[in-house]
Write an enzyme that holds these catalytic residues in place. Structure first.
Site, PDB file in Angstrom:
ATOM      1  N   ASP A   1      77.340 -50.288  14.061  1.00 36.12           N
ATOM      2  CA  ASP A   1      78.039 -49.057  14.459  1.00 36.12           C
ATOM      3  C   ASP A   1      78.907 -49.232  15.694  1.00 36.12           C
ATOM      4  OD1 ASP A   1      75.573 -49.534  15.856  1.00 36.12           O
ATOM      5  OD2 ASP A   1      75.806 -47.562  16.786  1.00 36.12           O
TER       6      ASP A   1
ATOM      7  N   THR B   1      73.115 -46.967  20.613  1.00 38.71           N
ATOM      8  CA  THR B   1      72.501 -48.282  20.437  1.00 38.71           C
ATOM      9  C   THR B   1      71.359 -48.148  19.445  1.00 38.71           C
ATOM     10  OG1 THR B   1      71.231 -50.040  21.507  1.00 38.71           O
ATOM     11  CG2 THR B   1      71.104 -47.881  22.525  1.00 38.71           C
ATOM     12  N   GLY B   2      71.105 -49.176  18.675  1.00 42.01           N
ATOM     13  CA  GLY B   2      70.026 -49.100  17.695  1.00 42.01           C
ATOM     14  C   GLY B   2      70.441 -49.803  16.417  1.00 42.01           C
TER      15      GLY B   2
ATOM     16  N   THR C   1      72.577 -53.757  22.922  1.00 47.09           N
ATOM     17  CA  THR C   1      73.968 -53.344  23.031  1.00 47.09           C
ATOM     18  C   THR C   1      74.141 -52.863  24.455  1.00 47.09           C
ATOM     19  OG1 THR C   1      74.316 -52.734  20.716  1.00 47.09           O
ATOM     20  CG2 THR C   1      75.523 -51.435  22.283  1.00 47.09           C
TER      21      THR C   1
END
Ligand code: ASP
Length: 290
Positions: free
Chosen positions: A190, A210-211, A159
């Site tokens: 998300d 991010t993740g 991201t």
């Protein structure tokens, strides 16, 4: 007041890129970008323009999993998400699952500034982009950034994002993604969700995450980071650290970039690495991956 800017290009299993030249290229790119943005900030560019500019450049570069670098979902289709938020009025917008808009962040900004809506998805979002004269691209435009990741590691993601406090104290955050590599068609993470991937509130902070998005949605990661700063008086580092810790306990991983009340920058992650760069209100510059 002195500006603060932080940017990220995603967190994850970045060790796999050692000896490919990718890490060095990304680091040089981030260094140039943060220096350019900082110069713009000193020249008075506003927070919303700064986060927009940062994310457009990150979307266009193809090194990270957003914009040009996005990779197809399980049905072979690119589906990109993005969001943006201003810290003064709490105006915000996100765009979900667009396939042909060159810069999803520009569409999110258009929705925020020109419609009463906060989230628009799919074909209707593409039409909105057409009516706003935003650039469209064909499938051949995309150069999926994660060929190496696809070969080695099925759970790969990425991201881009930016958080800013400008010289007038205005805060803003923006995030854009191609999502989790080979995500299920229609899956939304998300990044387009205000409060999960992106949040900003003047005098408190700005956050971009991010993740693995499911965990960031379940923990309302971006807004909870801001709430901890505001209600518990935590520093950006402490607040983001607590949120990442709870995500870790849930089995998730990723990273959070945050600018706090005093213009301090926190860039935390619980993955092997996170592409990141910042210049904080003391002028301290960081460019790092691991
Ligand atoms: N958060 C993004 C998503 O879940 C992916 C990432 O940041 O790596 O779609």
């Amino acid at each position: 007041m002195p500006p603060s800017i932080a940017i990220h290009g995603g967190a994850g299993n970045l060790e796999k890129y050692r000896n490919t030249g990718r890490l060095e290229e990304a680091e040089m790119f981030l260094a140039r970008l943060i220096d350019g943005l900082y110069a713009d900030a000193l020249n008075g560019m506003g927070a919303i323009d700064l986060v927009t500019k940062a994310v457009v450049i990150l979307e266009d570069c193809g090194l990270f999993h957003a914009g040009k670098g996005s990779s197809p979902n399980s049905q072979g289709v690119i589906e990109m998400d993005a969001s943006i938020m201003r810290g003064d009025t709490q105006q915000a917008a996100g765009v979900i699952a667009v396939s042909a808009v060159k810069n999803p962040i520009l569409l999110a900004r258009h929705i925020m500034e020109n419609t009463p809506h906060v989230l628009v998805h799919g074909a209707a979002a593409e039409e909105l982009a057409t009516s706003a004269n935003l650039e469209h691209v064909g499938a051949s435009y995309f150069v999926p950034c994660d060929e190496i990741g696809a070969a080695i590691d099925a759970r790969s993601q990425g991201t881009v994002g930016a958080v800013v406090r400008d010289v007038r104290g205005m805060m803003a955050a923006a995030t854009s993604t191609g999502g989790i590599l080979r995500k299920a068609a229609g899956r939304v993470g998300d990044s387009p969700i205000i409060g999960a991937g992106t949040f900003a509130r003047n005098l408190v902070g700005a956050v971009s995450c991010t993740g693995i998005g499911e965990f960031f949605i379940r923990s309302a990661a971006a807004s909870q980071t801001i709430s901890r700063i505001e209600l518990l008086g935590e520093t950006a580092t402490a607040a983001a650290g607590q949120i990442l810790e709870s995500i870790h306990r849930m089995g998730g991983e990723g990273g959070i970039i945050t600018i706090g009340q005093r213009g301090e920058c926190a860039m935390l992650f619980n993955t092997q690495g996170m592409y990141r760069a910042a210049i904080d209100s003391r002028g301290e510059r960081t460019v790092a991956i691991f």
